[in-house]
Motif scaffolding. Structure first.
Motif, PDB file in Angstrom:
ATOM      1  N   ALA A 125       6.298   2.992  -2.106  1.00 43.91           N
ATOM      2  CA  ALA A 125       5.737   3.254  -0.780  1.00 43.91           C
ATOM      3  C   ALA A 125       5.411   1.971  -0.032  1.00 43.91           C
ATOM      4  N   TYR A 126       5.252   0.850  -0.776  1.00 47.95           N
ATOM      5  CA  TYR A 126       4.904  -0.414  -0.126  1.00 47.95           C
ATOM      6  C   TYR A 126       5.281  -1.570  -1.056  1.00 47.95           C
ATOM      7  N   VAL A 128      -4.362   4.863  -5.683  1.00 47.23           N
ATOM      8  CA  VAL A 128      -3.816   3.735  -4.934  1.00 47.23           C
ATOM      9  C   VAL A 128      -4.065   2.433  -5.700  1.00 47.23           C
ATOM     10  N   GLY A 129      -3.019   1.638  -5.842  1.00 44.27           N
ATOM     11  CA  GLY A 129      -3.116   0.371  -6.557  1.00 44.27           C
ATOM     12  C   GLY A 129      -2.902   0.494  -8.048  1.00 44.27           C
ATOM     13  N   GLY A 130      -2.876   1.718  -8.564  1.00 40.46           N
ATOM     14  CA  GLY A 130      -2.662   1.914  -9.989  1.00 40.46           C
ATOM     15  C   GLY A 130      -1.196   1.722 -10.363  1.00 40.46           C
ATOM     16  N   ILE A 131      -0.951   1.390 -11.626  1.00 44.51           N
ATOM     17  CA  ILE A 131       0.413   1.251 -12.134  1.00 44.51           C
ATOM     18  C   ILE A 131       0.887   2.621 -12.585  1.00 44.51           C
ATOM     19  N   LEU A 186       2.576   7.945  -0.652  1.00 46.44           N
ATOM     20  CA  LEU A 186       3.980   8.271  -0.415  1.00 46.44           C
ATOM     21  C   LEU A 186       4.434   7.650   0.901  1.00 46.44           C
ATOM     22  N   ASN A 187       3.550   7.636   1.879  1.00 45.65           N
ATOM     23  CA  ASN A 187       3.758   7.012   3.187  1.00 45.65           C
ATOM     24  C   ASN A 187       2.366   6.832   3.802  1.00 45.65           C
ATOM     25  N   ARG A 212       8.208  -4.008 -10.000  1.00 51.30           N
ATOM     26  CA  ARG A 212       7.518  -4.188  -8.719  1.00 51.30           C
ATOM     27  C   ARG A 212       8.458  -3.757  -7.603  1.00 51.30           C
ATOM     28  N   TRP A 213       7.942  -3.015  -6.627  1.00 53.52           N
ATOM     29  CA  TRP A 213       8.728  -2.602  -5.476  1.00 53.52           C
ATOM     30  C   TRP A 213       8.759  -3.749  -4.474  1.00 53.52           C
ATOM     31  N   ASP A 214       9.986  -4.231  -4.147  1.00 54.95           N
ATOM     32  CA  ASP A 214      10.096  -5.394  -3.255  1.00 54.95           C
ATOM     33  C   ASP A 214      10.365  -5.009  -1.808  1.00 54.95           C
ATOM     34  N   GLY A 215      10.268  -3.720  -1.511  1.00 51.95           N
ATOM     35  CA  GLY A 215      10.542  -3.245  -0.156  1.00 51.95           C
ATOM     36  C   GLY A 215      11.864  -2.520  -0.063  1.00 51.95           C
ATOM     37  N   GLY A 216      12.715  -2.689  -1.070  1.00 49.66           N
ATOM     38  CA  GLY A 216      14.009  -2.003  -1.063  1.00 49.66           C
ATOM     39  C   GLY A 216      14.441  -1.498  -2.428  1.00 49.66           C
ATOM     40  N   LYS A 217      13.874  -2.072  -3.493  1.00 48.04           N
ATOM     41  CA  LYS A 217      14.257  -1.653  -4.843  1.00 48.04           C
ATOM     42  C   LYS A 217      13.157  -2.035  -5.826  1.00 48.04           C
TER      43      LYS A 217
END
Length: 405
Positions: free
Chosen positions: A192-193, A178-181, A29-30, A207-212
């Motif tokens: 989270a990353y 961690v690392g799982g889909i 989560l963080n 895929r999370w690009d840092g903002g969406k």
């Protein structure tokens, strides 16, 4: 209690407790905390999330099925793995005589290090407040919400109870290591990353690009499969996707557009005439003038133009012995600039001898070229008669432009 947990009791944790609850699900989560949620999976592999599924079992009771989950406490409290190895029944109190209420079913950790004296993990009903506009109670600390349950006014075991088919709101969310889909169920939470992946309910890998969350095609340059989430933007200019209606679309950078638009077509089944010997785009007795069609020039800079009409030549009253012709042509413009002017050599034409008034169907097909890709062009129909004493009639008139790709 039936719900088992690790590292809650000061004494009495058994080896079986530890084995049941070491699940390794710590989806970030963080940097310090993990995501609370239920481990995905079902007995037959058909469902994403069957753990802690709840169904009505009697008028005022429901059954929570077995499952495994992780409950994250505050930053300094750590995460609590829990397991319900056998299904458990929860009971709801009778409804208020006047107003309905919303109860909350949760997995809850009682840890005396942070609150009270209890040290156990439970499946618990948090009762809401009866009100004309009821709201669900707040989620207590160290709890994972499972369901909201609407309890109607007057609901009781002897009065019909809770209508389970319409009273349950599923709040369960999933969690993986961690690392799982992450198979998404319930609310979509931010990543989270950058580089984290999730699988949406409609089958899109994102895929999370840092903002969406960005939908990820099966391969770069591949065609994104059909999705019910038609508003999902493309990942890059020029990306292709298969729309639900079967058409191929291309991402322009701001919108999904048809990859191969056209053909463009317009017609009029309304007859009209002209006696003008120079080209005009308005016909007498035709309600809608002019007839035109607009199109976007393709990357090849070329298109096929076809136009035509049913034509008839009629002499004005008292006039005889005049051979005449009817001409239909198309002017092509781009904005205020004329790309191609009308001329007889490019027209569809019908002629007659002195007096017959037979009708003719005439059409022509031509190539349009030297256009600027991406710009919008307009084709407008023009008409004329070869003689001012002859009415040149035009009916069933059409224009079609087919871009060449």
């Amino acid at each position: 209690m039936n719900l088992r947990s690790s590292w809650v009791k000061e004494t009495g944790q058994t080896r079986e407790d530890t084995r049941l609850t070491q699940i390794g699900a710590t989806n970030a989560l963080n940097p310090v905390q993990v995501r609370s949620g239920i481990l995905p999976g079902s007995y037959d592999g058909k469902y994403r999330l069957s753990g802690f599924w709840m169904t009505g079992s009697s008028a005022m009771a429901a059954t929570v099925s077995e499952g495994r989950a992780v409950i994250q406490g505050d930053v300094s409290q750590g995460a609590y793995p829990v397991t319900l190895p056998l299904s458990q029944q929860v009971t709801f109190t009778a409804g208020n005589a006047q107003y309905g209420r919303i109860d909350l079913v949760v997995l809850r950790i009682y840890d005396p290090l942070y609150e009270g004296t209890r040290n156990e993990a439970v499946v618990e009903v948090i009762e809401g407040v009866a009100d004309a506009a009821p709201k669900a109670p707040l989620v207590p600390p160290r709890s994972l919400p499972l369901y909201e349950v609407t309890v109607p006014a007057g609901a009781s075991a002897g009065n019909g109870g809770i209508p389970w088919a319409t009273s349950l709101r599923d709040l369960r969310t999933s969690v993986v290591s961690v690392g799982g889909i992450l198979p998404v169920e319930g609310p979509v939470a931010p990543g989270a990353y950058p580089g984290q992946y999730q699988d949406t309910p409609d089958g899109q890998l994102q895929r999370w690009d840092g903002g969406k969350w960005v939908s990820y095609p099966q391969a770069i340059g591949g065609i994104v499969p059909p999705s019910v989430n038609i508003a999902t933007p493309g990942s890059y200019n020029g990306q292709y996707r298969a729309a639900i209606d079967g058409t191929l679309q291309r991402w322009t950078g701001s919108a999904w557009a048809s990859a191969f638009p056209g053909p463009y077509f317009n017609d009029s089944l309304d007859a009209g005439y002209t006696t003008s010997t120079t080209y005009v785009n308005t016909l007498t007795e035709r309600v809608t003038n002019p007839l035109s069609v607009s199109f976007v020039a393709p990357h090849t800079r070329q298109a096929i133009l076809t136009f035509g009409s049913r034509m008839e030549l009629a002499l004005n009253s008292g006039t005889t012995g005049i051979a005449s012709s009817a001409y239909m042509c198309v002017r092509i413009t781009q904005g205020n600039t004329v790309h191609r002017e009308v001329e007889d050599e490019l027209a569809a034409m019908a002629s007659k001898s002195a007096d017959p008034t037979d009708a003719f169907s005439a059409s022509t097909t031509q190539r349009i070229h030297s256009m600027t890709p991406g710009l919008t062009y307009t084709c407008t129909a023009y008409y004329r008669s070869s003689n001012a004493n002859v009415r040149a009639w035009f009916d069933n008139t059409y224009i079609q432009v087919t871009p060449q790709y």
